[in-house]
Design a protein around this motif. Structure first.
Motif, PDB file in Angstrom:
ATOM      1  N   ASP A   1       0.834  -1.207   0.000  1.00 13.63           N
ATOM      2  CA  ASP A   1       0.000   0.000   0.000  1.00 13.63           C
ATOM      3  C   ASP A   1       0.870   1.260   0.000  1.00 13.63           C
ATOM      4  O   ASP A   1       0.835   2.051   0.922  1.00 13.63           O
ATOM      5  CB  ASP A   1      -0.893  -0.056   1.247  1.00 13.63           C
ATOM      6  CG  ASP A   1      -1.896   1.071   1.301  1.00 13.63           C
ATOM      7  OD1 ASP A   1      -2.044   1.771   0.293  1.00 13.63           O
ATOM      8  OD2 ASP A   1      -2.521   1.250   2.364  1.00 13.63           O
TER       9      ASP A   1
ATOM     10  N   ALA B   1      -6.473  -1.575   0.033  1.00 14.51           N
ATOM     11  CA  ALA B   1      -5.604  -2.735  -0.147  1.00 14.51           C
ATOM     12  C   ALA B   1      -6.424  -4.028  -0.098  1.00 14.51           C
ATOM     13  O   ALA B   1      -6.219  -4.947  -0.902  1.00 14.51           O
ATOM     14  CB  ALA B   1      -4.519  -2.745   0.921  1.00 14.51           C
TER      15      ALA B   1
ATOM     16  N   ASP C   1      -3.404  -9.684   8.547  1.00 23.76           N
ATOM     17  CA  ASP C   1      -2.441  -8.600   8.721  1.00 23.76           C
ATOM     18  C   ASP C   1      -1.037  -9.167   8.608  1.00 23.76           C
ATOM     19  O   ASP C   1      -0.795 -10.308   8.977  1.00 23.76           O
ATOM     20  CB  ASP C   1      -2.597  -7.950  10.105  1.00 23.76           C
ATOM     21  CG  ASP C   1      -3.822  -7.061  10.163  1.00 23.76           C
ATOM     22  OD1 ASP C   1      -4.544  -6.996   9.156  1.00 23.76           O
ATOM     23  OD2 ASP C   1      -4.048  -6.442  11.216  1.00 23.76           O
TER      24      ASP C   1
ATOM     25  N   TYR D   1      -4.590  -2.374  24.928  1.00 22.38           N
ATOM     26  CA  TYR D   1      -5.046  -0.989  24.881  1.00 22.38           C
ATOM     27  C   TYR D   1      -5.396  -0.511  26.278  1.00 22.38           C
ATOM     28  O   TYR D   1      -5.787  -1.289  27.135  1.00 22.38           O
ATOM     29  CB  TYR D   1      -6.267  -0.862  23.961  1.00 22.38           C
ATOM     30  CG  TYR D   1      -5.996  -1.243  22.535  1.00 22.38           C
ATOM     31  CD1 TYR D   1      -4.848  -0.802  21.890  1.00 22.38           C
ATOM     32  CD2 TYR D   1      -6.879  -2.056  21.831  1.00 22.38           C
ATOM     33  CE1 TYR D   1      -4.580  -1.147  20.584  1.00 22.38           C
ATOM     34  CE2 TYR D   1      -6.615  -2.408  20.517  1.00 22.38           C
ATOM     35  CZ  TYR D   1      -5.468  -1.958  19.903  1.00 22.38           C
ATOM     36  OH  TYR D   1      -5.213  -2.311  18.608  1.00 22.38           O
TER      37      TYR D   1
ATOM     38  N   ARG E   1       2.061  -7.193  17.976  1.00 23.48           N
ATOM     39  CA  ARG E   1       2.740  -7.076  16.697  1.00 23.48           C
ATOM     40  C   ARG E   1       4.134  -7.716  16.751  1.00 23.48           C
ATOM     41  O   ARG E   1       4.833  -7.521  17.730  1.00 23.48           O
ATOM     42  CB  ARG E   1       2.947  -5.583  16.481  1.00 23.48           C
ATOM     43  CG  ARG E   1       2.410  -5.070  15.260  1.00 23.48           C
ATOM     44  CD  ARG E   1       2.623  -3.587  15.186  1.00 23.48           C
ATOM     45  NE  ARG E   1       1.848  -3.166  14.046  1.00 23.48           N
ATOM     46  CZ  ARG E   1       2.239  -3.392  12.812  1.00 23.48           C
ATOM     47  NH1 ARG E   1       3.413  -3.927  12.588  1.00 23.48           N
ATOM     48  NH2 ARG E   1       1.468  -3.075  11.806  1.00 23.48           N
TER      49      ARG E   1
HETATM   50  N1  UDP Z   1      -2.088  -1.242   6.507  1.00 23.89           N
HETATM   51  C1  UDP Z   1      -2.213  -0.891   5.160  1.00 23.89           C
HETATM   52  N2  UDP Z   1      -2.366   0.438   4.833  1.00 23.89           N
HETATM   53  C2  UDP Z   1      -2.396   1.424   5.778  1.00 23.89           C
HETATM   54  C3  UDP Z   1      -2.304   1.044   7.142  1.00 23.89           C
HETATM   55  C4  UDP Z   1      -2.157  -0.292   7.464  1.00 23.89           C
HETATM   56  O1  UDP Z   1      -2.184  -1.747   4.276  1.00 23.89           O
HETATM   57  O2  UDP Z   1      -2.537   2.599   5.416  1.00 23.89           O
HETATM   58  C5  UDP Z   1      -1.912  -2.670   6.870  1.00 23.89           C
HETATM   59  C6  UDP Z   1      -0.701  -2.956   7.754  1.00 23.89           C
HETATM   60  O3  UDP Z   1       0.454  -3.151   7.009  1.00 23.89           O
HETATM   61  C7  UDP Z   1      -1.130  -4.218   8.490  1.00 23.89           C
HETATM   62  C8  UDP Z   1      -2.645  -4.055   8.610  1.00 23.89           C
HETATM   63  O4  UDP Z   1      -3.019  -3.088   7.637  1.00 23.89           O
HETATM   64  O5  UDP Z   1      -0.843  -5.387   7.741  1.00 23.89           O
HETATM   65  C9  UDP Z   1      -3.071  -3.625   9.990  1.00 23.89           C
HETATM   66  O6  UDP Z   1      -2.371  -2.448  10.370  1.00 23.89           O
HETATM   67  P1  UDP Z   1      -1.853  -2.197  11.852  1.00 23.89           P
HETATM   68  O7  UDP Z   1      -1.171  -3.417  12.358  1.00 23.89           O
HETATM   69  O8  UDP Z   1      -1.085  -0.935  11.816  1.00 23.89           O
HETATM   70  O9  UDP Z   1      -3.238  -1.982  12.614  1.00 23.89           O
HETATM   71  P2  UDP Z   1      -3.646  -2.575  14.059  1.00 23.89           P
HETATM   72  O10 UDP Z   1      -3.306  -4.034  14.063  1.00 23.89           O
HETATM   73  O11 UDP Z   1      -2.886  -1.806  15.048  1.00 23.89           O
HETATM   74  O12 UDP Z   1      -5.134  -2.350  14.108  1.00 23.89           O
END
Ligand code: UDP
Ligand code: MG
Length: 315
Positions: free
Chosen positions: A43, A77, A94, A129, A201
């Protein structure tokens, strides 16, 4: 032989992708009766994500990729991944291993043996969180379930395994302002929910700030409910009634008791309050108009810079 498409949205995930690839490969090797295709969607990352993905796709013919011309967001994406997927089943994961690939085996077993079209994952309260964020999340789900007709499951992740029929239905929804959780429940189909604890993560940092989450929440409400517009109308009518009653009351009181000047400070307060209400309601209409504007322009949801086919051509 059934084929599973694994869609992985990646934004600045150069550290996570190799770890992710190793983990998913273990799953692929275990599930001998299914073939896999891995679709990495870069992305518009600003780090070396695309090089890492390209190297993988040179080594492994099951690895495909789409690279965007800039950052279009996770929703875009996901959509691009679904468009490119060719499998009989599609799963969304993810890259940071917060959606454990090991679960795919269990999900696949359920979707092929039980009468469901989708196996979704949800989490219990996110321990990582803070109290504040958990409180906001709870309020949000309560609010949106009141405002919207589609059901939003609290704690539902985007991580899921879906049948081709469901994916095709999702692809029919071509809106620009995408909110996947709403879209998934809008298309319906039978979903079975599994609960798991979201791990931390593996590498890199989360791309979500409180502000980004807040705008996302507003997007969701506007995308899946028009109740706020009705609230604006209701508030307008209510205040018209109140002012009508007050006018009648004041006229009668002045006629009986005189005293026309008193009450100036309270008047100012009321004026401030009412202009606030007006701005709020105009704001609500504005929010819907702006969404309509972006939809009407009909711009593409994502723009592709390169896919695995282009890389073959370049060499
Ligand atoms: N991601 C993406 N574009 C964005 C932001 C996030 O493709 O603009 C992807 C990121 O690489 C990951 C997934 O979405 O694979 C979830 O993102 P993140 O882990 O930051 O979110 P959280 O798990 O904290 O909700
Ligand atoms: Mg994450």
């Amino acid at each position: 032989m059934n084929k599973i498409s694994v869609i992985v949205p990646c934004y600045n995930e150069e550290e996570s992708i190799p770890l992710f690839y190793d983990t998913i490969n273990k799953v692929i090797n275990k599930m001998k009766d299914v073939s896999f295709e891995l679709i990495f969607v870069d992305d518009g990352s600003s780090d070396k994500t695309i090089n890492v993905i390209k190297d993988l796709s040179k080594k492994d013919k099951n690895v495909r990729y789409i690279s965007f011309s800039r950052n279009f967001g996770k929703e875009a994406a996901i959509y691009a991944g679904l468009v490119y997927s060719t499998g009989d089943y599609v799963t969304l994961l993810d890259a940071d291993l917060q959606d454990p690939p090991e679960l795919i085996e269990k999900m696949y077993k359920i979707i092929t043996t039980e009468d469901v079209d989708c196996v979704g994952l949800k989490t219990d309260a996110h321990k990582e969180y803070g109290i504040f964020r958990r409180f906001l999340t709870r309020c949000y789900y309560r609010l949106i379930s009141k405002l919207s007709k589609v059901e939003m499951v609290p704690g539902a992740r985007d991580f899921r395994l879906m049948t081709r029929q469901m994916v095709n239905a999702i692809l029919e929804l071509k809106e620009y302002n995408r909110y996947s959780k709403g879209i998934f429940s809008f298309v319906g189909f039978k979903t079975k929910w599994l609960t798991y604890k979201v791990p931390k993560r593996v590498a890199g940092a989360s791309k979500w700030s409180i502000f980004k989450l807040f705008t996302y929440a507003i997007d969701a409400i506007i995308g899946f409910s028009t109740v706020p517009l009705t609230i604006a109308v209701f508030v307008g009518v209510l205040f018209c009634l109140i002012s009508l009653i007050s006018v009648i009351f004041i006229i009668i009181r002045t006629l009986i008791f005189g005293d026309p000047v008193a009450g100036w400070p309270s008047l100012v307060c009321i004026m401030f309050f009412l202009s606030g209400v007006q701005l709020f309601c105009t704001g609500i209409s504005g929010a819907y108009i702006s969404k309509t504007y972006t939809e009407v322009k009909d711009r593409p949801i994502y723009i592709v810079r390169e896919t695995e086919k282009d890389s073959k051509r370049r060499k």
